[in-house]
Every structure is written in C-alpha cells, then in structure tokens.
Write an enzyme that holds these catalytic residues in place. Structure first.
Site, mmCIF file in Angstrom:
data_model
loop_
_atom_site.group_PDB
_atom_site.id
_atom_site.type_symbol
_atom_site.label_atom_id
_atom_site.label_comp_id
_atom_site.label_asym_id
_atom_site.label_seq_id
_atom_site.Cartn_x
_atom_site.Cartn_y
_atom_site.Cartn_z
ATOM 1 C CG ASP A 72 -0.237 -0.056 2.541
ATOM 2 O OD1 ASP A 72 0.785 -0.763 2.639
ATOM 3 O OD2 ASP A 72 -0.696 0.609 3.484
ATOM 4 C CD GLU A 136 4.202 0.394 6.936
ATOM 5 O OE1 GLU A 136 5.066 0.703 7.780
ATOM 6 O OE2 GLU A 136 3.739 1.235 6.120
#
Length: 408
Positions: A72, A136
């Site tokens: 991400d 994350e």
C-alpha cells in the site's frame, strides 16, 4: 533479467492505485509474475480488495531468511503533482511516481532479486521467504495477520526494504494513535453560556495531555531511539461561524520508545482524560486506532554485518547532491540522532515504524533484523515522490548478493 524488464515491473507496480489499501490487484500481478518464473506463492485475501503475498525459494528448510515490504501507499493529491503519480517517470537520474520510494521501489527490487536467483539456479542453503503485506500505512493488519498465522515462527532473520538509502536501521519507534472526540452542546454564538463548546474543550484537553506526555517523555529518553513524541495530525469541528459546536474530533499520533512505552503513554492519556471529564462540562471520549511496540534489534547481528560488507562498495560510487547532503545534516540536527554520511554505511535507529512491530511481536529485543531499501527516506509521503535510478538498480544487485551470501 534485462534492464528493461526490470523497469517494466516497477512501472506496473507504480500504476496500481494502492493508496489507502486496494493491494489485491498488485498482489495478483506479482503472483502471476512469480509464476511465470516457476515460483509458487500464496495469496492471502483479507477482504476489501486487500491481500498479502508469500513466496519461497530454496530448500524449504532452516535457516529461513524473510524479506518483506508493503504494497500500500499513502494518499496523493494528484493536482499537486508535476507528473501523473501513477505513471513511472524518469528525469535527471530520478524516478517519479507514487511509491517509488515508499515502497514499491523496495518491493520491486526484492521480487526481481528473488526471480534472478531462481532463474540462475543459485544454490541456497536454506529458505528465502518473500512476505508482501497489506495495510502497513494504516493499521498493519496485513503483518498482524501473518504473525497470528505463525508465518514468522521459523524465521531466523528479517529484512524490510523500507527506504533507507545507503544506511541500515536496526531499531524503530513504536506507535500509539488515538481518536479523541469532544461532545458538547450547540447554541447560538451570541449566547455561548447556553452551550458547551466542543472545540474549546477538545483544544484544552489536547493541551493538557500534550503537556503530560512531553514532560514524561523529556524525563525518560531512550539511548537508542530518543524521546516519545506527540503530534495532533487531524482536527475536525464546527458547522458555521455563528454556532457553538456540539462535536469535535482530533486524531493523535505518538511515537514510542522503550523507556516511555505504549502502556505508559496509554495510562497517562487515560489519567488526563478522567481528570478532565471530572472538572469540565461536556465529555471527552478516547479510542485507540493503533498500538504497535518499538523494536530494538541487534546492531551487531550477522545480517547487519553482511549488509555493510556487501553494500559499502556500491555506496562509495553513489553521488549525493548538495541538497541531499544538506537534508541529511538537517535530519541529524532536528532529531538528535540518525547520522548522515557519504563515505560509510551507518547503522542507526529510526523514528518511523515498520511491519516489524507486528512480524517480530515475539522478539522485539535483540532480533536479527534490519531495514535496508532503495530510496531517500526524506522523500517519503511527499508530493512528487522520487528515488534515484542508480540506487534502485544497485539495490537489486545488492539483494541478490545478500540473499545468496546469507543462505550459504
């Protein structure tokens, strides 16, 4: 793998809009890419278009060397960019695009290095495990899922390819994030005594808790990671200029060191909350968003030594601009740690957290762990995110040598 083929992989990754999650399509692409080279992998779908990806090469036996990155990226304001953030652009020796530094550049380098080792049938005395995570940048639920499933239980070393440039990190701060909601009573602004101003209460509470945490932090510095920090990063409240607000909200980020740890910060937050609510009209409510511990690994580990030995010759060929050198000096001056050097590969601590806080839940002290990846950490979470082209290609070679050396 030829240079253009490597570039094509990074280009495809940058093209996936993984801001705020949505990692599934990127994970599926990498799974297909690995399969083209005869590497099987496991896709862990987590719902909401999110996924982890796990792949292995080698003997399947001990030792297990885990290498990891997150898929991400943070949100971008496309209107503020000089280029399309989801298109890889090369200019003046730099890559531009969302994630080229944090951290699709690192992910691509890990994947390419694994493929090259497998394609060239480089013998490994053990297992190289690639772990790519979801979420994350939000709540680390991808790495939390991996830890809960036992994916790290047999791992003897962990490398996370977050951007460090030619430095390596062995310690990271933890993080506790809070949502603070203030409930008041609406009224006309000409008659403020008929209402309870939720914004004013929220500001007063935040000042009280900030004072408490910063005083305790100053009295409890950590020799490796410095001090626990407190920042107000989001604030909402009010509906119009002539109305006393009945509700307001803030989101607070604290970065945690072992000497003033997660539980102590949470306890202080609760103590200030109870005292404030006992002496004020209205109500303050606090909820936890994130709670991950600091990691202090072994700075003298074999993994750290291998990184320094293998990467130093590449570092000595790297050109740092005057601006980059100035930024490094400013980081040291502002943080009080993290030296920046152009002639030796520093081993240091970092204020930012990584997935290691979840992956290493069972070994937060003294682990065989390092953060080492392509990119300038000062370029993270910024408009026009960029990364050195030379450094990215260097790191692919470094990873290939490191993985082969460590597992032989």
């Amino acid at each position: 793998m030829e240079r253009q083929a490597k570039l094509a992989i990074l280009e495809r990754l940058v093209g996936f809009k993984t801001t705020g999650g949505n990692e599934l399509a990127a994970a599926q692409y990498l799974q297909s890419l690995l399969a083209e080279h005869g590497i099987t992998s496991e896709l862990q779908e987590l719902g909401n278009h999110q996924a982890n990806l796990i792949a292995e090469i080698g003997t399947g036996q001990q030792p297990v060397f885990t290498v990891s990155g997150h898929l991400d990226t943070v949100a971008v304001d496309e209107a503020e960019w000089d280029t399309d953030p989801f298109e890889l652009v090369q200019k003046d020796g730099q890559f531009y695009g969302s994630g080229v530094t944090d951290m699709k550049g690192g992910v691509a380098a890990l994947v390419i290095a694994m493929i090259d080792l497998h394609d060239h049938q480089v013998p490994l005395q053990g297992t190289l495990r690639l772990v790519l995570t979801a979420g994350e940048e939000a709540d680390m639920h991808g790495s939390r899922k991996l830890h809960a499933d036992g994916s790290m239980r047999d791992s003897s070393a962990l490398l996370i390819a977050e951007p460090t440039g030619y430095r390596t990190v062995y310690a990271n701060k933890g993080e506790v994030d809070f949502v603070v909601t203030s409930l008041g009573k609406a009224a006309h602004s000409s008659r403020p005594n008929f209402g309870i101003n939720a914004i004013q209460n929220l500001m007063d509470f935040l000042e009280a808790v900030k004072t408490k945490i910063e005083q305790t932090s100053a009295a409890n510095p950590d020799s490796v990671l410095g001090k626990t920090t407190f920042t107000v990063d989001l604030f909402r409240g009010g509906i119009q200029i002539n109305a006393i607000p009945s509700k307001a909200e803030a989101q607070i980020n604290t970065r945690i060191v072992p000497e003033y740890d997660n539980e102590a910060v949470i306890a202080d937050f609760k103590a200030v909350l109870a005292d404030f609510n006992a002496h004020h009209e209205g109500e303050i409510q606090v909820n936890l968003l994130m709670n991950i511990p600091p990691v202090v690994a072994n700075p003298d580990s074999r993994l750290i030594h291998e990184i320094v030995k293998i990467a130093t010759p590449y570092m000595q060929q790297m050109h740092y601009s005057a601006e980059e050198q100035q930024q490094g000096a400013e980081m040291l001056a502002k943080q009080g740690f993290n030296p920046f050097s152009t002639d030796q590969l520093e081993v240091l601590s970092a204020a930012g957290g990584t997935d290691a806080s979840e992956l290493l839940r069972d070994e937060l002290q003294g682990a065989n762990y390092a953060v080492f990846g392509p990119g300038n950490p000062l370029k993270m979470h910024q408009t026009n995110e960029s990364a050195s082209v030379q450094m990215w290609f260097d790191f692919i070679e470094i990873y290939e040598k490191l993985f082969a050396q460590y597992l032989n």
